[in-house]
Write a protein that holds these residues in place. Structure first.
Motif, mmCIF file in Angstrom:
data_model
loop_
_atom_site.group_PDB
_atom_site.id
_atom_site.type_symbol
_atom_site.label_atom_id
_atom_site.label_comp_id
_atom_site.label_asym_id
_atom_site.label_seq_id
_atom_site.Cartn_x
_atom_site.Cartn_y
_atom_site.Cartn_z
ATOM 1 N N GLY A 19 0.830 -1.225 0.000
ATOM 2 C CA GLY A 19 0.000 0.000 0.000
ATOM 3 C C GLY A 19 0.844 1.246 0.000
ATOM 4 N N GLU A 20 1.897 1.212 0.766
ATOM 5 C CA GLU A 20 2.806 2.363 0.831
ATOM 6 C C GLU A 20 3.463 2.609 -0.523
ATOM 7 O OE1 GLU A 20 6.736 3.831 3.361
ATOM 8 O OE2 GLU A 20 5.694 1.969 3.919
ATOM 9 N N GLN A 21 3.870 1.515 -1.174
ATOM 10 C CA GLN A 21 4.521 1.634 -2.473
ATOM 11 C C GLN A 21 3.560 2.184 -3.520
ATOM 12 O OE1 GLN A 21 7.740 1.082 -3.026
ATOM 13 N NE2 GLN A 21 7.556 1.750 -5.153
ATOM 14 N N THR A 22 2.327 1.767 -3.445
ATOM 15 C CA THR A 22 1.310 2.241 -4.387
ATOM 16 C C THR A 22 1.084 3.741 -4.241
ATOM 17 O OG1 THR A 22 0.226 0.090 -4.321
ATOM 18 C CG2 THR A 22 -1.088 1.950 -5.098
ATOM 19 N N GLU A 23 1.041 4.143 -2.934
ATOM 20 C CA GLU A 23 0.841 5.591 -2.679
ATOM 21 C C GLU A 23 2.019 6.392 -3.223
ATOM 22 O OE1 GLU A 23 -0.046 8.632 1.030
ATOM 23 O OE2 GLU A 23 0.163 6.458 1.410
ATOM 24 N N VAL A 24 3.219 5.813 -3.044
ATOM 25 C CA VAL A 24 4.418 6.499 -3.569
ATOM 26 C C VAL A 24 4.318 6.654 -5.073
ATOM 27 C CG1 VAL A 24 6.901 6.296 -3.922
ATOM 28 C CG2 VAL A 24 5.919 5.804 -1.662
ATOM 29 N N GLU A 25 3.906 5.562 -5.759
ATOM 30 C CA GLU A 25 3.778 5.606 -7.219
ATOM 31 C C GLU A 25 2.721 6.618 -7.642
ATOM 32 O OE1 GLU A 25 5.575 4.169 -9.454
ATOM 33 O OE2 GLU A 25 6.820 2.988 -8.072
ATOM 34 N N ALA A 26 1.637 6.674 -6.901
ATOM 35 C CA ALA A 26 0.546 7.612 -7.251
ATOM 36 C C ALA A 26 0.980 9.043 -7.096
ATOM 37 C CB ALA A 26 -0.663 7.316 -6.350
ATOM 38 N N ARG A 27 1.661 9.326 -5.999
ATOM 39 C CA ARG A 27 2.129 10.686 -5.778
ATOM 40 C C ARG A 27 3.155 11.086 -6.842
ATOM 41 N NH1 ARG A 27 2.779 11.908 0.706
ATOM 42 N NH2 ARG A 27 0.598 11.381 1.296
ATOM 43 N N LEU A 28 4.005 10.101 -7.208
ATOM 44 C CA LEU A 28 4.997 10.406 -8.248
ATOM 45 C C LEU A 28 4.315 10.716 -9.565
ATOM 46 C CD1 LEU A 28 7.916 10.605 -9.194
ATOM 47 C CD2 LEU A 28 7.879 8.116 -9.570
ATOM 48 N N ALA A 29 3.288 9.976 -9.889
ATOM 49 C CA ALA A 29 2.555 10.209 -11.138
ATOM 50 C C ALA A 29 1.875 11.576 -11.121
ATOM 51 C CB ALA A 29 1.524 9.118 -11.347
ATOM 52 N N ALA A 30 1.325 11.916 -9.936
ATOM 53 C CA ALA A 30 0.651 13.216 -9.804
ATOM 54 C C ALA A 30 1.646 14.338 -9.942
ATOM 55 C CB ALA A 30 -0.053 13.292 -8.452
ATOM 56 N N LEU A 31 2.826 14.140 -9.362
ATOM 57 C CA LEU A 31 3.859 15.166 -9.458
ATOM 58 C C LEU A 31 4.275 15.359 -10.906
ATOM 59 C CD1 LEU A 31 5.779 17.081 -7.987
ATOM 60 C CD2 LEU A 31 7.363 15.170 -7.693
ATOM 61 N N LYS A 32 4.474 14.307 -11.638
ATOM 62 C CA LYS A 32 4.891 14.394 -13.033
ATOM 63 C C LYS A 32 3.814 15.072 -13.867
ATOM 64 C CE LYS A 32 8.066 10.481 -13.173
ATOM 65 N NZ LYS A 32 9.203 11.301 -13.606
ATOM 66 N N ALA A 33 2.560 14.758 -13.555
ATOM 67 C CA ALA A 33 1.459 15.378 -14.329
ATOM 68 C C ALA A 33 1.412 16.864 -14.083
ATOM 69 C CB ALA A 33 0.142 14.737 -13.905
ATOM 70 N N LYS A 34 1.639 17.269 -12.857
ATOM 71 C CA LYS A 34 1.633 18.682 -12.525
ATOM 72 C C LYS A 34 2.757 19.416 -13.245
ATOM 73 C CE LYS A 34 1.647 21.784 -8.558
ATOM 74 N NZ LYS A 34 1.750 21.905 -7.100
ATOM 75 N N GLN A 35 3.939 18.788 -13.275
ATOM 76 C CA GLN A 35 5.074 19.379 -13.950
ATOM 77 C C GLN A 35 4.811 19.525 -15.454
ATOM 78 O OE1 GLN A 35 8.285 16.797 -12.868
ATOM 79 N NE2 GLN A 35 8.785 17.978 -10.964
ATOM 80 N N ALA A 36 4.165 18.536 -15.997
ATOM 81 C CA ALA A 36 3.891 18.586 -17.445
ATOM 82 C C ALA A 36 2.912 19.730 -17.756
ATOM 83 C CB ALA A 36 3.325 17.256 -17.903
ATOM 84 N N GLY A 37 2.000 19.960 -16.896
ATOM 85 C CA GLY A 37 1.048 21.035 -17.100
ATOM 86 C C GLY A 37 1.669 22.374 -16.995
ATOM 87 N N THR A 38 2.614 22.530 -16.158
ATOM 88 C CA THR A 38 3.304 23.803 -15.998
ATOM 89 C C THR A 38 4.113 24.112 -17.224
ATOM 90 O OG1 THR A 38 3.429 23.428 -13.605
ATOM 91 C CG2 THR A 38 4.947 25.023 -14.511
ATOM 92 N N LEU A 39 4.737 23.172 -17.764
ATOM 93 C CA LEU A 39 5.576 23.378 -18.952
ATOM 94 C C LEU A 39 4.726 23.753 -20.137
ATOM 95 C CD1 LEU A 39 8.103 20.424 -18.535
ATOM 96 C CD2 LEU A 39 8.552 22.847 -18.202
ATOM 97 N N GLU A 40 3.617 23.208 -20.252
ATOM 98 C CA GLU A 40 2.766 23.522 -21.429
ATOM 99 C C GLU A 40 2.230 24.962 -21.356
ATOM 100 O OE1 GLU A 40 -0.276 20.562 -21.431
ATOM 101 O OE2 GLU A 40 1.080 18.938 -22.104
ATOM 102 N N SER A 41 2.052 25.427 -20.195
ATOM 103 C CA SER A 41 1.583 26.808 -20.054
ATOM 104 C C SER A 41 2.665 27.756 -20.509
ATOM 105 C CB SER A 41 1.229 27.106 -18.575
ATOM 106 O OG SER A 41 0.233 26.178 -18.106
#
Length: 243
Positions: free
Chosen positions: A221-243
């Motif tokens: 469960g902990e590993q899954t949460e880590v993966e989810a947060r990492l994915a969310a972080l990457k998505a946020k970064q991608a959105g910033t760059l496109e702006s």
């Protein structure tokens, strides 16, 4: 002599050490029963001898009474003849008087003979009466001894049976000690304890396995949460760059 001959053999039996005889006896009860039978036989023998002695005494007493009666009768006849002689003498009949005087003399002689026989018999009768009294007393003592012997027999037989029973119990206890069932029980108890320990071990093992599974689930469960947060972080970064 009569008393000794009757009671001599029985006195030896009465003085016997019964307990000492029992020690050597293979079957104490049979030995004691035989002793009682022997005692009864000796008592019966003594009774017959005493009865004969009493019979002889009674015959002597009968003869004495007959002599006593004869002496009395001859004395009366002597007196009657003497009185008759005096009557004839008073009547002047000397020959008849002499005849009855002679009859009186004969009667007196018979009287004296009977009295002599009585006198001769008296010591014998006295002695025989004493013997009979002693024999009766001895017989009563024998019967008392027989009662004591029978009672002693019952007591000793009971003690012998009790001792035999106690010995059987002791032998049984000894056998139990040799083949002590407590050792078998101890072995069975040890087996049960090992089985209980095995069950506890299995339970502990099963519990530890479940804990490990739960721990792996927590790690996943902990590993899954880590993966989810990492994915969310990457998505946020991608959105910033496109702006």
């Amino acid at each position: 002599m009569i008393k000794q001959s009757i009671f001599g053999r029985i006195s030896q039996l009465a003085k016997a050490n019964i307990n000492a005889m029992l020690d050597a006896a293979e079957d104490p009860q049979k030995m004691m029963d035989q002793m009682v039978r022997d005692y009864n036989d000796n008592i019966a023998e003594a009774e017959q001898a005493i009865a004969q002695t009493i019979g002889n005494l009674r015959m002597l007493e009968d003869d004495y009474r007959e002599d006593e009666q004869a002496a009395s009768e001859w004395g009366a006849k002597a007196l009657a003849a003497s009185n008759k002689a005096e009557e004839f003498r008073s009547a002047g009949k000397a020959d008849d008087a002499a005849k009855f005087d002679n009859l009186a003399k004969v009667a007196i002689q018979r009287q004296m003979q009977a009295e002599s026989e009585m006198k001769t018999a008296e010591p014998t009768i006295t002695s025989q009466r004493q013997i009979v009294d002693k024999l009766k007393s001895g017989l009563n003592m024998m019967k008392e001894k027989r009662t004591e012997l029978a009672s002693k027999r019952d007591e000793l037989v009971a003690r012998a049976k009790s001792a035999h029973a106690q010995n059987q119990v002791n032998e049984a206890i000894k056998s139990v000690n040799i083949m002590d069932p407590s050792s078998e029980i101890g072995r069975f108890e040890e087996k049960v304890r090992r089985e209980e320990a095995r069950v506890r071990g299995a339970a502990e093992l099963q519990a530890s396995s479940l804990d490990a599974q739960f721990e792996s689930l927590e790690d996943l469960g902990e590993q899954t949460e880590v993966e989810a947060r990492l994915a969310a972080l990457k998505a946020k970064q991608a959105g910033t760059l496109e702006s």
